[in-house]
Design a protein around this motif. Structure first.
Motif, short mmCIF file in Angstrom:
data_model
loop_
_atom_site.label_atom_id
_atom_site.label_comp_id
_atom_site.label_asym_id
_atom_site.label_seq_id
_atom_site.Cartn_x
_atom_site.Cartn_y
_atom_site.Cartn_z
N GLU A 71 0.70 -0.94 -0.02
CA GLU A 71 -0.05 -0.07 0.18
C GLU A 71 0.79 1.25 0.01
O GLU A 71 0.74 2.34 -0.65
CB GLU A 71 -1.10 0.05 1.26
N THR A 72 2.14 0.89 0.60
CA THR A 72 2.83 2.25 0.62
C THR A 72 3.40 2.61 -0.74
O THR A 72 3.53 3.75 -1.16
CB THR A 72 4.13 2.20 1.68
N ILE A 73 3.81 1.50 -1.56
CA ILE A 73 4.41 1.77 -2.65
C ILE A 73 3.38 2.32 -3.52
O ILE A 73 3.75 3.13 -4.47
CB ILE A 73 4.86 0.14 -3.44
N TRP A 74 1.95 1.86 -3.54
CA TRP A 74 0.90 2.45 -4.09
C TRP A 74 0.94 4.00 -3.94
O TRP A 74 0.80 4.72 -4.89
CB TRP A 74 -0.37 1.96 -3.86
N LEU A 75 1.00 4.17 -2.76
CA LEU A 75 0.89 5.74 -2.43
C LEU A 75 1.92 6.51 -3.06
O LEU A 75 1.82 7.62 -3.44
CB LEU A 75 0.99 5.90 -0.93
N ARG A 76 3.15 6.03 -3.10
CA ARG A 76 4.38 6.71 -3.60
C ARG A 76 4.53 6.88 -5.21
O ARG A 76 4.76 7.61 -5.69
CB ARG A 76 5.78 6.10 -3.01
N THR A 77 3.86 5.75 -5.84
CA THR A 77 3.92 5.46 -7.48
C THR A 77 2.71 5.75 -7.96
O THR A 77 2.64 6.17 -9.04
CB THR A 77 4.40 4.20 -7.64
N ARG A 78 1.57 5.59 -7.31
CA ARG A 78 0.33 5.64 -7.84
C ARG A 78 0.04 4.75 -8.91
O ARG A 78 -0.97 4.85 -9.91
CB ARG A 78 -0.25 7.03 -8.37
N LYS A 79 0.74 3.64 -9.05
CA LYS A 79 0.51 2.48 -9.86
C LYS A 79 -0.59 1.71 -9.53
O LYS A 79 -0.60 1.23 -8.54
CB LYS A 79 1.84 1.70 -10.27
N GLN A 80 -1.42 1.35 -10.42
CA GLN A 80 -2.78 0.74 -10.09
C GLN A 80 -2.38 -0.65 -9.56
O GLN A 80 -3.36 -1.18 -8.66
CB GLN A 80 -3.62 0.78 -11.30
N GLY B 160 -9.35 -2.89 12.34
CA GLY B 160 -10.74 -2.63 12.08
C GLY B 160 -10.83 -1.22 11.35
O GLY B 160 -11.51 -0.85 10.18
N LEU B 161 -9.95 -0.25 11.69
CA LEU B 161 -9.91 0.91 10.83
C LEU B 161 -9.44 0.90 9.50
O LEU B 161 -9.78 1.38 8.51
CB LEU B 161 -8.88 1.91 11.65
N TRP B 162 -8.51 -0.20 9.14
CA TRP B 162 -7.77 -0.45 7.87
C TRP B 162 -9.07 -1.12 7.22
O TRP B 162 -9.00 -0.64 5.88
CB TRP B 162 -6.77 -1.23 8.07
N ILE B 163 -9.72 -1.85 7.67
CA ILE B 163 -10.96 -2.57 6.74
C ILE B 163 -12.01 -1.47 6.54
O ILE B 163 -12.37 -1.93 5.31
CB ILE B 163 -11.41 -3.82 7.90
N PHE B 164 -12.49 -0.68 7.50
CA PHE B 164 -13.66 0.05 7.24
C PHE B 164 -13.19 1.42 6.88
O PHE B 164 -14.16 2.47 6.40
CB PHE B 164 -14.61 0.06 8.45
N SER C 21 -2.87 8.27 3.32
CA SER C 21 -1.39 8.02 4.29
C SER C 21 -1.85 7.41 5.63
O SER C 21 -1.19 6.76 6.23
CB SER C 21 -0.66 9.30 4.22
N LEU C 22 -2.82 8.06 6.13
CA LEU C 22 -3.40 7.60 7.61
C LEU C 22 -3.94 6.03 7.56
O LEU C 22 -3.36 5.20 8.27
CB LEU C 22 -4.42 8.29 8.29
N HIS C 23 -4.48 5.78 6.30
CA HIS C 23 -4.99 4.50 6.33
C HIS C 23 -3.98 3.22 5.96
O HIS C 23 -3.88 2.39 6.68
CB HIS C 23 -5.86 4.57 4.86
N ALA C 24 -2.96 3.86 5.06
CA ALA C 24 -1.69 2.86 5.04
C ALA C 24 -0.99 2.64 6.21
O ALA C 24 -0.63 1.66 6.74
CB ALA C 24 -0.82 3.63 4.14
N GLY C 25 -1.18 3.94 7.29
CA GLY C 25 -0.19 3.76 8.61
C GLY C 25 -0.99 2.84 9.59
O GLY C 25 -0.19 2.32 10.34
N CYS C 26 -2.22 2.46 9.33
CA CYS C 26 -3.17 1.72 10.19
C CYS C 26 -2.43 0.08 9.80
O CYS C 26 -2.44 -0.30 10.91
CB CYS C 26 -4.55 1.68 9.76
N MET C 27 -2.07 -0.25 8.64
CA MET C 27 -1.51 -1.44 8.41
C MET C 27 -0.19 -1.77 9.13
O MET C 27 0.21 -2.65 9.64
CB MET C 27 -1.69 -1.78 7.25
#
Length: 483
Positions: free
Chosen positions: A37-46, A112-116, A124-130
């Motif tokens: 998920e962090t790689i996706w945030l940095r690269t935005r590759k689908q 739970g925060l990551w799932i929902f 970035s906060l969502h990725a931080g949850c994992m």
């Protein structure tokens, strides 16, 4: 097998090994999903978001199974091992309570925060949850391994003769036991290797079976997992070497049993790759040996003395006396079951090495945008998570069986820890019941994994931009499931 001790050991062994199938997989996947998920945030590759959500689903299945099977372990201590629980309760109470109140709650809350939270939290906060979930798994592992390490090398306690219990004196001595400092990195790196092998195997299956348009995505997943397998595999080897030297220091009998070294070797002890011995395991007929390797594994030097089983047996009898309560081991016998320790030690190392080599081989096959075409490629890739997972399991079998006949080394034998008021019939009933339930859970686990793996990664859908700051109406919307 009709004694309470034998049945209780089998029951604990079955439930523990089954539970541990999910532990390294959960630890490893939590890190790798967070990285994706962090790689996706940095690269935005689908493709990285698709892989994140896909392996996130499989991670959730495994963590649910791990929690369900882990709860059973708590019942084991009270059901069949009440004398053991009474003896170690003051020591185990602190780390296991902290594990439940801190680490487990941390994992469950942020999972739970990551799932929902896909449409509620900033990305970035969502990725931080994992990432926090992964930190929670590490914390949980630390406290549990600290408790287990105390069983291998008791420290920071005193024995109260009036109560017949070991009582805690120094919490930090237990937390930073030298066995713990060697075991923790070894177990965690093996977990990373297990999670990577899982991703590699499933990505390989989908690479072969899915449409051309998705192959580059699964190829990327394979290479990502292969790099982790190689790096973690090197770390497992280094940490295992350190752990072996610590083990020789605090449990020399375990190292001697791992090599089936009956006679003390004063200099240059060899390591046997394969040994053919007598049926009782006490004499070798033929062995394929590498000179001086055992001395290096045990001491860090090729010319150092390694104690043998006969010498240690004499020393233990003088120090601890005869274990007259044992029904499994002869009176005063402090030798583990040699065939189990010998072969589990080799399977642990062999499967770990093969797993790292699979990762290295896949990196070679996919170098410079090449596509693997060999027929054996898919078979080996699919087998890799099974091999690494079995390597983890036989490693723990070696760790626990090599300590026998002790349940707490030097303090309490396994036969002394069993519940005195439990009958063989009662243990049989619970043993059969747990085994049947676990068979059902295995069918559910495999069925869910096969179902979602066949489906593959979902098409790319851009996660909605969180709008919870914009209006009270949006803020009051219920959380929605990520998938």
């Amino acid at each position: 097998m009709d004694s309470v001790l034998d049945l209780a050991r089998w029951q604990f062994g079955i439930t523990t090994v089954y539970h541990f199938f999910f532990v390294p997989l959960t630890i490893g996947l939590s890190l790798l999903v967070a990285i994706m998920e962090t790689i996706w945030l940095r690269t935005r590759k689908q493709e990285w978001l698709r892989l994140t959500k896909f392996f996130g689903k499989l991670f959730l299945i495994n963590i649910a199974m791990g929690v369900v099977t882990g709860i059973v372990q708590e019942f084991q201590f009270g059901m069949n091992w009440s004398d053991y629980s009474r003896f170690v309760g003051d020591i185990f109470g602190a780390p296991l309570a902290v594990e439940a109140l801190l680490a487990f709650f941390l994992e469950s809350t942020f999972l739970g925060l990551w799932i929902f939270g896909w449409d509620k939290l900033p990305r970035s906060l969502h990725a931080g949850c994992m990432w926090i979930v992964h930190i929670g798994t590490l914390a949980s592992s630390w406290f549990i391994l600290a408790a287990n390490s105390w069983m291998q090398h008791p420290v920071g306690y005193h024995f109260d003769k009036a109560t017949g219990r070991a009582e805690l004196d120094d919490f930090w001595a237990v937390m930073f036991n030298k066995v713990q400092l060697g075991t923790f990195p070894h177990v965690i790196l093996a977990a990373y290797m297990t999670g990577a092998a899982f991703i590699l195997g499933i990505s390989a299956v989908l690479y072969v079976k899915k449409a051309e348009a998705d192959r580059s995505m699964y190829r990327g997943g394979m290479r990502f997992a292969a790099w982790v397998m190689v790096v973690a595999g090197i770390g497992v080897g280094i940490s295992g070497d350190v752990q072996g030297k610590i083990m020789t220091d605090v449990q020399p009998m375990k190292m001697a049993a791992a090599e089936a070294l009956w006679d003390t070797s004063d200099t240059c002890a060899p390591f046997s790759i394969l040994t053919i011995g007598t049926r009782d395991g006490k004499h070798k007929k033929w062995a394929l040996e590498v000179p001086c390797v055992l001395s290096f594994l045990a001491t860090g030097h090729t010319d150092q003395r390694v104690q043998g089983i006969y010498n240690l047996q004499k020393e233990y009898r003088e120090r601890y006396g005869a274990d007259t309560s044992s029904t499994t081991f002869s009176s005063g016998d402090y030798t583990p079951i040699i065939p189990i320790t010998y072969w589990s030690f080799r399977w642990m190392m062999g499967l770990g090495v093969v797993g790292a080599l699979v990762g290295l081989g896949l990196l070679w096959l996919t170098r410079k945008n090449k596509a693997p075409t060999a027929r054996w490629f898919a078979v080996v890739a699919i087998a890799s998570p099974v091999m690494v997972l079995l390597g983890n399991s036989v490693g723990w079998i070696f760790t626990e069986m090599g300590r026998q006949p002790w349940v707490v080394f030097g303090l309490l034998t396994t036969s002394q820890g069993v519940s005195p008021g439990v009958s063989a019939a009662e243990v049989w009933i619970s043993l059969v019941g747990f085994t049947l339930v676990y068979l059902v859970l295995a069918v559910v686990e495999v069925g869910l994994l096969v179902r979602f793996v066949k489906k593959g990664a979902d098409p790319f859908v851009e996660p909605p931009t969180p709008k919870w700051r914009e209006s009270d109406e949006d803020r009051d919307k219920p959380l929605t499931f990520a998938y």
